[in-house]
Write an enzyme that holds these catalytic residues in place. Structure first.
Site, PDB file in Angstrom:
ATOM      1  N   LYS A 123       0.981  -1.521   0.340  1.00  0.00           N
ATOM      2  CA  LYS A 123       0.098  -0.353  -0.043  1.00  0.00           C
ATOM      3  C   LYS A 123       1.081   1.469  -0.620  1.00  0.00           C
ATOM      4  O   LYS A 123       0.070   2.482  -0.640  1.00  0.00           O
ATOM      5  CB  LYS A 123      -1.490  -0.269   0.719  1.00  0.00           C
ATOM      6  CG  LYS A 123      -2.169  -0.788   1.266  1.00  0.00           C
ATOM      7  CD  LYS A 123      -2.855  -1.515   2.357  1.00  0.00           C
ATOM      8  CE  LYS A 123      -3.919  -2.120   2.289  1.00  0.00           C
ATOM      9  NZ  LYS A 123      -5.416  -1.976   3.274  1.00  0.00           N
TER      10      LYS A 123
ATOM     11  N   ASP B  68      -9.988   2.367   2.376  1.00  0.00           N
ATOM     12  CA  ASP B  68      -9.730   1.750   3.336  1.00  0.00           C
ATOM     13  C   ASP B  68     -10.740   2.296   5.282  1.00  0.00           C
ATOM     14  O   ASP B  68     -10.929   1.804   5.348  1.00  0.00           O
ATOM     15  CB  ASP B  68      -8.177   1.673   4.153  1.00  0.00           C
ATOM     16  CG  ASP B  68      -7.479   0.093   3.272  1.00  0.00           C
ATOM     17  OD1 ASP B  68      -8.819  -0.622   2.752  1.00  0.00           O
ATOM     18  OD2 ASP B  68      -6.980  -0.181   3.021  1.00  0.00           O
TER      19      ASP B  68
END
Length: 274
Positions: A69, A106
């Site tokens: 990420k 997220d």
């Protein structure tokens, strides 16, 4: 993103064989009549630059999971404001001009998980274990909660300090795990512990008495930590709801249409039960 359909749809991570994302994303694609297949690509860290170059040429879009990420964040040409705030990318697409665009869904997933657990946001003390992209999303969400505080604890204190420094007084590094847990109303595992084994980030008997427990890791049959925390009397859940909501938000970014959320939920539940 333009209205053009992605040329390829992928999940990038290492490992990815455990992921349930293909099950519900492919169910969504079928329901929407979109002739694409969502593929899971296991990309070791050393192979990530080559993989991203190839995906650009294929006008790909997709998701990013552990451990990429933050690396994809660095590789993107354009970042949404939320991705920039989080410092990590879990959703991406390729523009018509070849630019790689990074976003973070997220945060929305974490908020949905907090709702599922009945977390009272105002003045909540959150103990968060971890210092990577998932922990960054937790910090970005909680900083919007009135009077709330995150206490970070990580095995690499330098990474925890660097993360906390980006959020000011709303995020503090705890000198020990015990200090992080002291008086916390919500305890979050934002590390990979429990993903491939039966390790737990903290024993249930060390948790504050009434703390809610959130494991951002998910496994078929739930993680050992969630099962044991629930047996000890804590409200606890794993990361499946977060997975679903972040994936639905990503679908909407890729295709500019509402995701078939209930179709995705049923497919996720069926995959998790197998």
């Amino acid at each position: 993103m333009t209205g053009h359909r992605p040329g390829r749809l992928v999940l990038i991570g290492h490992p990815v064989a455990h992921s349930l994302s293909p099950a519900f994303q492919n169910a969504a694609l079928r329901d929407a009549g979109i002739p694409l297949t969502y593929e899971a690509l296991d990309v070791p860290p050393a192979a990530l630059p080559h993989a991203l170059r190839l995906l650009r040429t294929q006008r790909a879009a997709g998701n990013v999971t552990v451990p990429h990420k933050e690396s994809v964040f660095i590789a993107c040409d354009v970042l949404t404001p939320l991705a920039r705030r989080v410092g990590a990318v879990n959703t991406f697409w390729t523009r018509d001009d070849g630019a790689l665009v990074g976003d973070n869904t997220d945060v929305a997933g974490f908020e949905a998980l907090a709702d599922a657990l009945g977390v009272v946001r105002a003045h909540c003390v959150v103990a968060c274990m971890g210092s990577g992209g998932a922990a960054s999303a937790v910090c970005a969400a909680v900083e919007q909660w009135p009077g709330a505080l995150v206490r970070l604890w990580a095995r690499t204190p330098q990474r925890a300090r660097a993360l906390a420094a980006r959020f000011g007084d709303r995020v503090r590094v705890a000198p020990s795990l015990r200090d992080a847990l002291d008086g916390a109303q919500l305890v979050v595992n934002a590390t990979p512990l429990g993903l491939r084994d039966e390790d737990v980030p903290v024993a249930p008997d060390q948790l504050p008495r009434d703390a809610r427990v959130m494991d951002l890791v998910y496994r078929r049959g739930e993680t050992r930590w969630v099962r044991e925390a629930r047996r000890a009397g804590h409200a606890a859940c794993d990361g499946r709801e977060m997975l679903l909501v972040q994936g639905a938000a990503a679908f909407e970014q890729w295709f500019h249409r509402p995701p078939p959320l209930e179709v995705m939920r049923r497919a996720l539940e069926a995959a998790a039960a197998r």
